[in-house]
Motif scaffolding. Structure first.
Motif, PDB file in Angstrom:
ATOM      1  N   PRO A  26      30.895-125.041 -77.445  1.00 13.45           N
ATOM      2  CA  PRO A  26      32.041-125.784 -76.973  1.00 13.45           C
ATOM      3  C   PRO A  26      33.242-125.621 -77.907  1.00 13.45           C
ATOM      4  N   CYS A  27      34.424-125.711 -77.320  1.00 10.84           N
ATOM      5  CA  CYS A  27      35.637-125.456 -78.100  1.00 10.84           C
ATOM      6  C   CYS A  27      36.539-126.678 -78.232  1.00 10.84           C
ATOM      7  N   HIS A  28      36.254-127.722 -77.488  1.00 12.40           N
ATOM      8  CA  HIS A  28      36.975-129.001 -77.578  1.00 12.40           C
ATOM      9  C   HIS A  28      38.264-129.043 -76.754  1.00 12.40           C
ATOM     10  N   VAL A  29      38.731-127.913 -76.216  1.00 12.70           N
ATOM     11  CA  VAL A  29      40.020-127.888 -75.505  1.00 12.70           C
ATOM     12  C   VAL A  29      40.056-128.899 -74.361  1.00 12.70           C
ATOM     13  N   CYS A  30      38.988-128.990 -73.588  1.00 12.48           N
ATOM     14  CA  CYS A  30      38.991-129.896 -72.430  1.00 12.48           C
ATOM     15  C   CYS A  30      39.094-131.362 -72.840  1.00 12.48           C
ATOM     16  N   LEU A  31      38.579-131.690 -74.014  1.00  8.22           N
ATOM     17  CA  LEU A  31      38.623-133.084 -74.465  1.00  8.22           C
ATOM     18  C   LEU A  31      40.052-133.516 -74.760  1.00  8.22           C
ATOM     19  N   ASP A  32      40.909-132.578 -75.085  1.00  4.88           N
ATOM     20  CA  ASP A  32      42.321-132.919 -75.279  1.00  4.88           C
ATOM     21  C   ASP A  32      42.975-133.295 -73.954  1.00  4.88           C
ATOM     22  N   GLU A  33      42.409-132.825 -72.840  1.00  5.46           N
ATOM     23  CA  GLU A  33      42.965-133.109 -71.511  1.00  5.46           C
ATOM     24  C   GLU A  33      42.344-134.346 -70.871  1.00  5.46           C
ATOM     25  N   ALA A  34      41.048-134.559 -71.099  1.00  7.62           N
ATOM     26  CA  ALA A  34      40.352-135.626 -70.367  1.00  7.62           C
ATOM     27  C   ALA A  34      39.228-136.228 -71.212  1.00  7.62           C
ATOM     28  N   SER A  35      39.574-136.833 -72.329  1.00  4.48           N
ATOM     29  CA  SER A  35      38.541-137.400 -73.210  1.00  4.48           C
ATOM     30  C   SER A  35      37.871-138.623 -72.584  1.00  4.48           C
ATOM     31  N   ASP A  36      38.500-139.197 -71.547  1.00  6.63           N
ATOM     32  CA  ASP A  36      37.880-140.342 -70.871  1.00  6.63           C
ATOM     33  C   ASP A  36      36.800-139.895 -69.885  1.00  6.63           C
ATOM     34  N   LEU A  37      36.802-138.611 -69.522  1.00  7.95           N
ATOM     35  CA  LEU A  37      35.838-138.103 -68.539  1.00  7.95           C
ATOM     36  C   LEU A  37      34.760-137.230 -69.155  1.00  7.95           C
ATOM     37  N   LEU A  38      35.101-136.576 -70.269  1.00 12.78           N
ATOM     38  CA  LEU A  38      34.208-135.588 -70.874  1.00 12.78           C
ATOM     39  C   LEU A  38      33.729-136.060 -72.238  1.00 12.78           C
ATOM     40  N   SER A  39      32.557-135.575 -72.639  1.00 10.42           N
ATOM     41  CA  SER A  39      32.018-135.980 -73.937  1.00 10.42           C
ATOM     42  C   SER A  39      31.129-134.869 -74.494  1.00 10.42           C
ATOM     43  N   TYR A  40      30.989-134.834 -75.824  1.00 14.64           N
ATOM     44  CA  TYR A  40      30.037-133.920 -76.454  1.00 14.64           C
ATOM     45  C   TYR A  40      28.610-134.423 -76.230  1.00 14.64           C
ATOM     46  N   ALA A  41      27.683-133.497 -76.044  1.00 14.51           N
ATOM     47  CA  ALA A  41      26.261-133.847 -76.026  1.00 14.51           C
ATOM     48  C   ALA A  41      25.848-134.307 -77.427  1.00 14.51           C
ATOM     49  N   HIS A  42      24.713-134.986 -77.515  1.00 11.24           N
ATOM     50  CA  HIS A  42      24.245-135.521 -78.802  1.00 11.24           C
ATOM     51  C   HIS A  42      24.185-134.451 -79.888  1.00 11.24           C
ATOM     52  N   GLU A  72      42.827-139.509 -62.613  1.00 11.47           N
ATOM     53  CA  GLU A  72      41.665-138.931 -63.295  1.00 11.47           C
ATOM     54  C   GLU A  72      41.350-137.542 -62.746  1.00 11.47           C
ATOM     55  N   THR A  73      41.526-137.354 -61.449  1.00  8.48           N
ATOM     56  CA  THR A  73      41.278-136.040 -60.859  1.00  8.48           C
ATOM     57  C   THR A  73      42.259-135.010 -61.413  1.00  8.48           C
ATOM     58  N   LYS A  74      43.490-135.426 -61.623  1.00  8.48           N
ATOM     59  CA  LYS A  74      44.477-134.508 -62.207  1.00  8.48           C
ATOM     60  C   LYS A  74      44.060-134.116 -63.629  1.00  8.48           C
ATOM     61  N   ARG A  75      43.570-135.086 -64.396  1.00  5.55           N
ATOM     62  CA  ARG A  75      43.136-134.762 -65.761  1.00  5.55           C
ATOM     63  C   ARG A  75      41.925-133.829 -65.754  1.00  5.55           C
ATOM     64  N   ALA A  76      41.006-134.048 -64.815  1.00  4.37           N
ATOM     65  CA  ALA A  76      39.845-133.161 -64.698  1.00  4.37           C
ATOM     66  C   ALA A  76      40.298-131.745 -64.330  1.00  4.37           C
ATOM     67  N   ALA A  77      41.259-131.645 -63.418  1.00  8.34           N
ATOM     68  CA  ALA A  77      41.781-130.333 -63.016  1.00  8.34           C
ATOM     69  C   ALA A  77      42.483-129.647 -64.183  1.00  8.34           C
ATOM     70  N   ASN A  78      43.216-130.422 -64.981  1.00  8.62           N
ATOM     71  CA  ASN A  78      43.869-129.847 -66.164  1.00  8.62           C
ATOM     72  C   ASN A  78      42.823-129.322 -67.143  1.00  8.62           C
ATOM     73  N   ALA A  79      41.741-130.070 -67.324  1.00  7.59           N
ATOM     74  CA  ALA A  79      40.664-129.637 -68.222  1.00  7.59           C
ATOM     75  C   ALA A  79      40.035-128.346 -67.697  1.00  7.59           C
ATOM     76  N   MET A  80      39.836-128.268 -66.389  1.00  8.67           N
ATOM     77  CA  MET A  80      39.247-127.063 -65.791  1.00  8.67           C
ATOM     78  C   MET A  80      40.162-125.859 -66.024  1.00  8.67           C
ATOM     79  N   GLN A  81      41.453-126.058 -65.840  1.00  8.73           N
ATOM     80  CA  GLN A  81      42.402-124.945 -66.045  1.00  8.73           C
ATOM     81  C   GLN A  81      42.454-124.510 -67.499  1.00  8.73           C
ATOM     82  N   ALA A  82      42.284-125.454 -68.422  1.00  8.95           N
ATOM     83  CA  ALA A  82      42.414-125.152 -69.850  1.00  8.95           C
ATOM     84  C   ALA A  82      41.164-124.499 -70.433  1.00  8.95           C
ATOM     85  N   CYS A  83      40.032-124.637 -69.776  1.00  6.56           N
ATOM     86  CA  CYS A  83      38.763-124.155 -70.343  1.00  6.56           C
ATOM     87  C   CYS A  83      38.768-122.622 -70.446  1.00  6.56           C
TER      88      CYS A  83
END
Ligand code: SF4
Length: 76
Positions: free
Chosen positions: A24-40, A56-67
């Protein structure tokens, strides 16, 4: 393109998911930290929560585009 056959097991049930190509690179967490999380073990990220409104859907879409590995999908 993310593959729904290779979803990370922790993803919350729903159409949005992270698949096994997460670095993982963390980029998506900058877009949607309320929706995404690191595994243990920090080996990957997953959707801890599905988007529930347009904001929230817009933030998820932004995370998808940034990945950079296209590990995020919305067809699960
Ligand atoms: S941006 Fe993609 S590769 Fe990076 S942590 Fe998020 S899902 Fe994983």
């Amino acid at each position: 393109m993310a593959d729904p056959k290779h979803k990370q097991p922790e993803n919350a049930n729903g159409k949005w998911y992270v698949d096994s190509t997460c670095v993982p690179c963390h980029v998506c967490l900058d877009e949607a930290s309320d929706l995404l999380s690191y595994a243990h073990d920090e080996s990957h990220v997953y959707f801890k929560k599905q988007p529930e409104n347009a904001e929230e859907t817009k933030r998820a879409a932004n995370a998808m585009q940034a990945c950079p590995t296209e590990a995020i999908g919305d067809d699960g």
